[in-house]
Design a protein around this motif. Structure first.
Motif, mmCIF file in Angstrom:
data_model
loop_
_atom_site.group_PDB
_atom_site.id
_atom_site.type_symbol
_atom_site.label_atom_id
_atom_site.label_comp_id
_atom_site.label_asym_id
_atom_site.label_seq_id
_atom_site.Cartn_x
_atom_site.Cartn_y
_atom_site.Cartn_z
ATOM 1 N N GLN A 1 19.090 -28.375 -82.864
ATOM 2 C CA GLN A 1 20.277 -29.153 -82.368
ATOM 3 C C GLN A 1 20.085 -30.680 -82.741
ATOM 4 N N TYR A 2 18.606 -30.986 -82.404
ATOM 5 C CA TYR A 2 18.279 -32.312 -82.879
ATOM 6 C C TYR A 2 18.568 -32.783 -84.171
ATOM 7 N N TRP A 3 18.155 -32.031 -85.201
ATOM 8 C CA TRP A 3 18.368 -32.333 -86.438
ATOM 9 C C TRP A 3 19.832 -32.333 -86.898
ATOM 10 N N THR A 4 20.848 -31.561 -86.565
ATOM 11 C CA THR A 4 22.167 -31.757 -86.983
ATOM 12 C C THR A 4 22.808 -33.078 -86.197
ATOM 13 N N SER A 5 22.157 -33.294 -84.886
ATOM 14 C CA SER A 5 22.662 -34.516 -84.166
ATOM 15 C C SER A 5 22.296 -35.954 -85.062
ATOM 16 N N ILE A 6 21.335 -35.785 -85.804
ATOM 17 C CA ILE A 6 20.826 -37.135 -86.484
ATOM 18 C C ILE A 6 21.486 -37.325 -87.843
ATOM 19 N N MET A 7 22.011 -35.866 -88.298
ATOM 20 C CA MET A 7 22.605 -35.927 -89.695
ATOM 21 C C MET A 7 24.082 -36.136 -89.620
ATOM 22 N N PHE A 8 24.858 -35.877 -88.652
ATOM 23 C CA PHE A 8 26.318 -35.581 -88.451
ATOM 24 C C PHE A 8 26.734 -36.612 -87.530
#
Length: 500
Positions: free
Chosen positions: A180-187
């Motif tokens: 969840q952290y990863w997609t939050s900073i990518m999108f």
């Protein structure tokens, strides 16, 4: 292990018929191509001022955004697969491996409780770790280290050894927070709800797939001449290997954030190193984190309860064999293929119309419907009626999870990892407490009934995310500094996903 080279590495993903998109701002040297005239980074797809992608194309493998999306969901998928690989096998392990000591319902549920308890501590820890060292290090570390107990559980000779292995295997569940952290900073803010929900939903799909496939893997081992006592032990090598391999791949072939890897950015002065203790402290002092922690306990926590108990429930309540019961139980997890994404998409749509109020309306309605469908499922005594009810129940569970993480990125965007860790841990706290209900109430159908009452009651806590703050749709308002509350401006408060 050494970090991946952060020089431009994206050439292989471009198609010659399409032009890269100029971001108009950014860090030279961290993107796919550098505009020779302006010296500014260029990306395959449109991005915002923080270089977060404005579109989600799940079938793509472009660096940095869509490759990170692929590894975010696939790593969680294989972690979930390994985490719950033993659940559909417990009844027969109790029969054919008497030394393990799980022949009774109470013993099986106890092992399930221990299996999810290990994740609680890890979910609190791993969010701040991701904030500090980046999602690649956090995710790869979890997958590689905790594949070891998945390999070793087959050597268990008693209940204590079996449950100890399950406790450490359960720490694989911490991968959800990193996902969840990863997609939050990518999108970008317009699509982050859908990205979060889809990555988590496709990851949760591993819980359904493992219910369907692990009994078949055991059957395969028996076909090679092993008895059941040995077959399940050898079969556990399969999910353990998947977990290890995906951890190695994502470390070497993905990026922490749109501008590259955290280590490179910190060394070059382009990003400040976040203190993980400050990240966790900031998240823990936010009351909204704990409201979401509680509500997530009754959606993802319920999913974990179902993943651990449905196969056994269909065997004991409907008289089905292990393979058939596992296939039917897998339907619950397979709804993650689309249902959690649907929750995130609906949350994004509600936000586009009514701001944060729209997100919270979607959140509240899906939680209420989850409770009502669980209540209905608990009263089903005919298999033909129980299966479609189970499917509808699962859809609303996954939608509620997706709606939850449609809200999370806006609580305090600078500390998204810490917030995600606290909220994600709520799912496991809920699973432990709710499994105690399953363990101590018989028959299991009555335990499901009481569980539905808990879900319905907790759903009203969503209203605490509205009062006493006035919620407006101010998506076009100027950006404001992140505060320790959910802001009235919903989307534009999320100005700092990568700012540390």
């Amino acid at each position: 292990m050494a970090d991946v080279d952060n020089t431009p590495v994206m050439e292989e993903t471009f198609e010659t018929t399409e032009e890269p998109v100029n971001t108009g701002a950014g860090v030279a040297g961290a993107a796919k191509f550098i505009d020779p005239e302006t010296g500014e980074p260029m990306y395959k797809w449109p991005v915002d001022e923080k270089h977060r992608c404005k579109v989600l194309k799940p079938w793509r493998f472009d660096r940095p955004h869509h490759r990170a999306f692929f590894y975010a969901w696939s790593s969680f998928f294989f972690a979930f697969f390994g985490w719950f690989a033993l659940s559909p096998l417990l009844v027969n392990i109790g029969k054919f491996s008497p030394d393990i000591g799980i022949s009774e319902k109470e013993d099986r549920v106890t092992s399930n409780i221990i299996g999810v308890a290990g994740t609680i501590l890890m979910r609190f820890i791993i969010g701040p770790v991701a904030d500090r060292w980046g999602p690649r290090w956090a995710q790869a570390g979890l997958l590689c280290v905790f594949s070891i107990p998945a390999y070793l559980v087959g050597t268990a000779q008693n209940f204590a050894m079996f449950c100890t292995a399950r406790f450490f295997i359960g720490m694989l569940g911490g991968t959800f927070v990193v996902t969840q952290y990863w997609t939050s900073i990518m999108f970008a803010k317009n699509i982050v709800g859908s990205a979060n929900a889809t990555s988590a939903g496709w990851g949760n799909l591993g819980g359904g797939v493992t219910n369907a496939l692990m009994p078949q893997f055991v059957n395969l081992m028996e076909a090679f001449g092993l008895d059941y006592n040995m077959a399940w032990r050898v079969a556990m090598v399969i999910p353990a290997t998947f977990t290890l391999v995906i951890g190695i791949l994502l470390f070497f072939f993905a990026d922490d954030c749109p501008d590259g890897n955290y280590r490179f950015l910190i060394m070059s002065g382009q990003k400040h190193a976040t203190n993980p203790w400050i990240s966790f402290g900031r998240a823990a002092l936010n009351p909204r984190s704990w409201v979401l922690h509680l509500t997530y306990a009754t959606c993802f926590g319920v999913e974990l309860v179902m993943n651990g108990n449905l196969a056994s429930y269909f065997q004991t309540s409907f008289g089905l064999d292990e393979g058939t019961a596992g296939l039917i139980a897998s339907l619950f997890g397979l709804m993650n293929l689309f249902a959690r994404s649907l929750g995130g998409i609906t949350s994004d749509f509600g936000s586009s119309r009514w701001g944060m109020t729209g997100r919270l309306i979607v959140f509240f309605v899906t939680e209420i419907m989850e409770g009502l469908m669980l209540l209905t499922f608990s009263r089903m005594t005919v298999l033909g009626a129980a299966i479609p009810t189970l499917i509808l129940f699962s859809i609303f569970v996954q939608m509620a999870e997706g709606a939850t993480f449609g809200v999370v990125p806006f609580v305090d965007p600078r500390y998204t990892g810490g917030i995600s860790g606290i909220v994600g841990a709520g799912g496991n706290v809920g699973a432990v407490l709710l499994n105690l209900l399953i363990r101590n109430v018989s028959p299991t159908s009555d335990a499901f009934l009481y569980l539905s009452f808990v879900v319905l009651g907790v759903s009203f806590f969503v209203l605490l995310l509205i009062w006493p703050f006035k919620i407006e749709n101010t998506m076009d308002a100027p950006e404001q500094p992140a505060k320790v509350i959910i802001e009235e401006s919903d989307e534009d408060v999320a100005e700092g996903h990568v700012s540390g």
